[in-house]
Design a protein around this motif. Sequence first.
Motif, mmCIF file in Angstrom:
data_model
loop_
_atom_site.group_PDB
_atom_site.id
_atom_site.type_symbol
_atom_site.label_atom_id
_atom_site.label_comp_id
_atom_site.label_asym_id
_atom_site.label_seq_id
_atom_site.Cartn_x
_atom_site.Cartn_y
_atom_site.Cartn_z
ATOM 1 N N ALA A 21 0.803 -1.161 0.153
ATOM 2 C CA ALA A 21 0.061 -0.124 0.150
ATOM 3 C C ALA A 21 0.896 1.040 -0.023
ATOM 4 C CB ALA A 21 -0.782 -0.132 1.248
ATOM 5 N N LYS A 22 0.461 2.136 -0.680
ATOM 6 C CA LYS A 22 1.350 3.451 -0.600
ATOM 7 C C LYS A 22 0.226 4.734 -0.430
ATOM 8 C CE LYS A 22 1.973 5.514 -5.017
ATOM 9 N NZ LYS A 22 1.939 7.112 -4.493
ATOM 10 N N PRO A 23 0.683 5.841 0.188
ATOM 11 C CA PRO A 23 -0.089 6.839 0.514
ATOM 12 C C PRO A 23 -0.512 7.606 -0.783
ATOM 13 C CG PRO A 23 1.857 6.923 2.002
ATOM 14 C CD PRO A 23 1.947 5.760 0.920
ATOM 15 N N PHE A 24 -1.638 7.990 -0.916
ATOM 16 C CA PHE A 24 -1.943 8.931 -2.107
ATOM 17 C C PHE A 24 -2.825 10.164 -1.515
ATOM 18 C CE2 PHE A 24 -5.644 6.569 -1.179
ATOM 19 C CZ PHE A 24 -6.733 7.335 -1.946
ATOM 20 N N ALA A 25 -3.191 11.175 -2.291
ATOM 21 C CA ALA A 25 -3.784 12.354 -1.834
ATOM 22 C C ALA A 25 -5.322 12.298 -2.659
ATOM 23 C CB ALA A 25 -3.312 13.621 -2.347
ATOM 24 N N LEU A 26 -6.239 12.867 -1.721
ATOM 25 C CA LEU A 26 -7.561 12.797 -2.187
ATOM 26 C C LEU A 26 -8.418 14.065 -1.665
ATOM 27 C CD1 LEU A 26 -10.112 9.798 -1.811
ATOM 28 C CD2 LEU A 26 -10.854 11.924 -0.880
ATOM 29 N N GLY A 27 -9.273 14.596 -2.394
ATOM 30 C CA GLY A 27 -9.880 15.855 -2.134
ATOM 31 C C GLY A 27 -11.112 16.106 -3.269
ATOM 32 N N VAL A 28 -11.222 17.414 -3.794
ATOM 33 C CA VAL A 28 -12.050 17.759 -4.377
ATOM 34 C C VAL A 28 -11.212 18.847 -5.513
ATOM 35 C CG1 VAL A 28 -14.013 18.012 -2.761
ATOM 36 C CG2 VAL A 28 -12.406 19.946 -3.226
ATOM 37 N N ARG A 29 -11.929 18.985 -6.519
ATOM 38 C CA ARG A 29 -11.392 19.809 -7.452
ATOM 39 C C ARG A 29 -12.098 21.342 -7.293
ATOM 40 N NH1 ARG A 29 -7.542 20.534 -11.648
ATOM 41 N NH2 ARG A 29 -6.548 18.610 -10.843
ATOM 42 N N ASP B 265 -4.618 20.937 11.602
ATOM 43 C CA ASP B 265 -4.308 19.734 12.768
ATOM 44 C C ASP B 265 -3.556 18.568 12.366
ATOM 45 O OD1 ASP B 265 -6.541 20.671 14.208
ATOM 46 O OD2 ASP B 265 -8.155 19.691 13.195
ATOM 47 N N ASN B 266 -2.336 19.217 11.879
ATOM 48 C CA ASN B 266 -1.159 18.276 11.553
ATOM 49 C C ASN B 266 -1.281 17.624 10.297
ATOM 50 O OD1 ASN B 266 0.583 18.923 13.754
ATOM 51 N ND2 ASN B 266 -0.862 17.537 14.906
ATOM 52 N N ARG B 267 -2.159 18.049 9.238
ATOM 53 C CA ARG B 267 -2.525 17.549 7.950
ATOM 54 C C ARG B 267 -2.205 18.651 6.983
ATOM 55 N NH1 ARG B 267 -4.544 12.599 7.454
ATOM 56 N NH2 ARG B 267 -5.626 11.460 9.056
ATOM 57 N N GLY B 268 -1.586 18.245 6.080
ATOM 58 C CA GLY B 268 -1.174 19.043 4.925
ATOM 59 C C GLY B 268 -2.307 18.945 3.807
ATOM 60 N N VAL C 109 -6.476 18.869 -2.165
ATOM 61 C CA VAL C 109 -6.140 17.408 -1.415
ATOM 62 C C VAL C 109 -5.422 17.356 -0.354
ATOM 63 C CG1 VAL C 109 -6.760 16.360 -3.824
ATOM 64 C CG2 VAL C 109 -4.310 16.718 -3.103
ATOM 65 N N ILE C 110 -5.548 16.254 0.356
ATOM 66 C CA ILE C 110 -4.911 16.031 1.659
ATOM 67 C C ILE C 110 -4.135 14.490 1.385
ATOM 68 C CG2 ILE C 110 -6.476 17.488 3.130
ATOM 69 C CD1 ILE C 110 -7.244 14.691 4.481
ATOM 70 N N GLN C 111 -3.167 14.320 2.145
ATOM 71 C CA GLN C 111 -2.520 13.001 1.900
ATOM 72 C C GLN C 111 -3.109 12.087 2.767
ATOM 73 O OE1 GLN C 111 1.510 12.220 1.007
ATOM 74 N NE2 GLN C 111 1.980 11.283 2.809
ATOM 75 N N ILE C 112 -3.500 10.788 2.238
ATOM 76 C CA ILE C 112 -3.998 9.728 2.718
ATOM 77 C C ILE C 112 -2.956 8.723 3.248
ATOM 78 C CG2 ILE C 112 -5.786 7.763 2.730
ATOM 79 C CD1 ILE C 112 -6.838 10.569 2.371
ATOM 80 N N ASN C 113 -2.728 8.397 4.436
ATOM 81 C CA ASN C 113 -1.635 7.915 4.952
ATOM 82 C C ASN C 113 -2.054 6.278 5.316
ATOM 83 O OD1 ASN C 113 0.786 10.127 4.708
ATOM 84 N ND2 ASN C 113 -0.543 10.969 6.581
ATOM 85 N N LEU C 114 -1.115 5.733 5.709
ATOM 86 C CA LEU C 114 -1.326 4.300 5.656
ATOM 87 C C LEU C 114 -2.055 4.248 7.052
ATOM 88 C CD1 LEU C 114 1.957 2.286 4.931
ATOM 89 C CD2 LEU C 114 0.050 2.960 3.273
ATOM 90 N N GLU C 115 -1.806 4.892 8.135
ATOM 91 C CA GLU C 115 -2.447 4.900 9.572
ATOM 92 C C GLU C 115 -3.745 5.547 9.405
ATOM 93 O OE1 GLU C 115 0.438 8.397 9.526
ATOM 94 O OE2 GLU C 115 0.321 6.337 8.839
ATOM 95 N N GLY D 58 -11.047 23.363 7.151
ATOM 96 C CA GLY D 58 -10.231 24.274 8.002
ATOM 97 C C GLY D 58 -9.119 24.958 7.112
ATOM 98 N N ALA D 59 -8.921 24.546 5.804
ATOM 99 C CA ALA D 59 -7.787 25.124 5.072
ATOM 100 C C ALA D 59 -8.297 26.183 4.222
ATOM 101 C CB ALA D 59 -7.200 23.903 4.221
ATOM 102 N N LEU D 60 -9.661 26.096 3.683
ATOM 103 C CA LEU D 60 -10.036 27.120 2.653
ATOM 104 C C LEU D 60 -9.968 28.437 3.118
ATOM 105 C CD1 LEU D 60 -12.793 24.844 0.905
ATOM 106 C CD2 LEU D 60 -10.330 25.132 0.254
ATOM 107 N N PRO D 61 -10.674 28.866 4.269
ATOM 108 C CA PRO D 61 -10.481 30.270 4.794
ATOM 109 C C PRO D 61 -9.120 30.799 4.902
ATOM 110 C CG PRO D 61 -12.218 29.015 6.044
ATOM 111 C CD PRO D 61 -11.565 27.963 5.202
ATOM 112 N N LEU D 62 -8.287 29.708 5.366
ATOM 113 C CA LEU D 62 -7.076 30.190 5.380
ATOM 114 C C LEU D 62 -6.262 30.433 4.012
ATOM 115 C CD1 LEU D 62 -5.749 27.725 7.967
ATOM 116 C CD2 LEU D 62 -6.246 29.883 8.690
ATOM 117 N N PHE D 63 -6.627 29.629 3.206
ATOM 118 C CA PHE D 63 -6.214 29.949 1.610
ATOM 119 C C PHE D 63 -6.470 31.400 1.146
ATOM 120 C CE2 PHE D 63 -5.996 25.334 0.186
ATOM 121 C CZ PHE D 63 -4.694 24.969 0.640
ATOM 122 N N GLY D 64 -7.798 31.909 1.647
ATOM 123 C CA GLY D 64 -8.239 33.106 1.424
ATOM 124 C C GLY D 64 -7.615 34.332 1.957
#
Length: 513
Positions: free
Chosen positions: A266-274, A308-311, A353-359, A437-443
Amino acid sequence: MQKEIELAVLPEFIEDQEHILQLGVKNLKINENRIKGFKIRKRSIDARGKQVLYRIRAVFFIDDDPSPVIFSKSFKSLENAQPVIIIGAGPAGLFAAYRCLERGLKPIVIERGKSVQERRRDLAKINREGFVNPESNYCFGEGGAGTYSDGKLYTRSDKRGNVQKVLEIFVEYGATEDILVDARPHIGTNKLPHIIEDMRNSIVEHGGEVHFDTRVDDILVSFGKVSGIKTADGQIFNASNVIVATGHSARDIFTLFKRNNWLLEAKPFALGVRIEHPQEIIDQAQYHCAVRHDNLPPAYYNLVEQVDNRGVFSFCMCPGGIIAPCATDQNEIVVNGWSPSKRNNPHANSGTVIQINLEDVPNSLTNPFALLDFQRSVEQQAYEFGGGNLVAPAQRMVDFVNNTTSATLPENSYKPGTTSVELKDVLPDFVYQALKGALPLFGKKMTGYYTNEAILVGVESRTSSPIRIPRNKETFQHPQVEGLFPCGEGAGYAGGIVSAAIDGMNCVDAIKA
């Protein structure tokens, strides 16, 4: 004599050769008559100050005429050459085939999908009718996912191999020399198919083979060594070396490995929206102006934030682009983005997106399919909420953060259509919370970004492969099978057109060694 210098050029003068020449004369402090020509080596946009500038690095030829650069190449005869089977005609596969010609090996490319021209009909059906051909779509077919994903050539892969060589090969087959100069080189989805087609024609003309509509169903092994491949229609192709360059969406290849008890992980990948904005909002924010200058390209952005410690990060940003349906099966929603060469569409989109980790996924340390199954479940959830026919679930940006159903959705570029849903019901909760949490900070980082004029379309899930096929770091071969070379993005060793192309060439070099 040659002198390389850096110059700052106003946008209105970037096409003015005489103006750039005079800047060079002033910088070098020499007589203009001594300069026999100049060549721009690198070009980037500097929008950090109020005045947007082009930063260029230019080589000036002093007292010596510039010599022409020749990109075309001749290859040796492949008569009696050792065959190399390459599964997949994406960037990794095609550049592996090209490298075979350079190294005196015979490439035999096996591609499950269709040629670029025939593939267009299936893409039209996806956009018009919501019908996915599982063998020919935005991911499968000549050129792979890269053909219809914008042709972005920006990479940080210098340590993996020769980036300049990849760019020069693209120029050899029809790309403009601008890609050798621009800091963020880009070909465009309208131009890349012709380049890919010319590259394939050259491979065939010089003795290679390319087989379309041919799916590999088994890799043949005898006494721990590769002996060839078997296709879905029963054909056998014999070779002692096989490169597996099947891309991040060829899930049946992973099943093939599992069936043969070959190592996978298994390998981490990233998931989110466009996320899509009107392009003018991005232009105004990045160029600090009401209207973008004609000599400036549509602006891009690159955003990263920790929640919350997630990129959380933007990915595959497409100025003047289109959101495309990239599912490879009927009961899933997958979105991606692309731009034409002029990037002249009214919207700008980016994966966020955010990274989906093994944990994050149970049993992923022991089950190599755990993250793939997780990926598939989110795509199927998006399909259910979209209501079928590849209609995608969507929500306005501020509504998403405020957990409010959007009464209407803004005009957008996703052709199969969008339907208003609460995306928190589609996305895993930890993904939703991180994005929220990220979108207002991007703004706060970029004026105008955080707005209900922006639409979030789900889901962006094929950012990279959720499975890695292990290989030896020195020989590039699978640890259990001699002559089997996992390659490119699908095997977990690349992340875009250029890095995949480099990996394809590296695998051929390993075979030759």
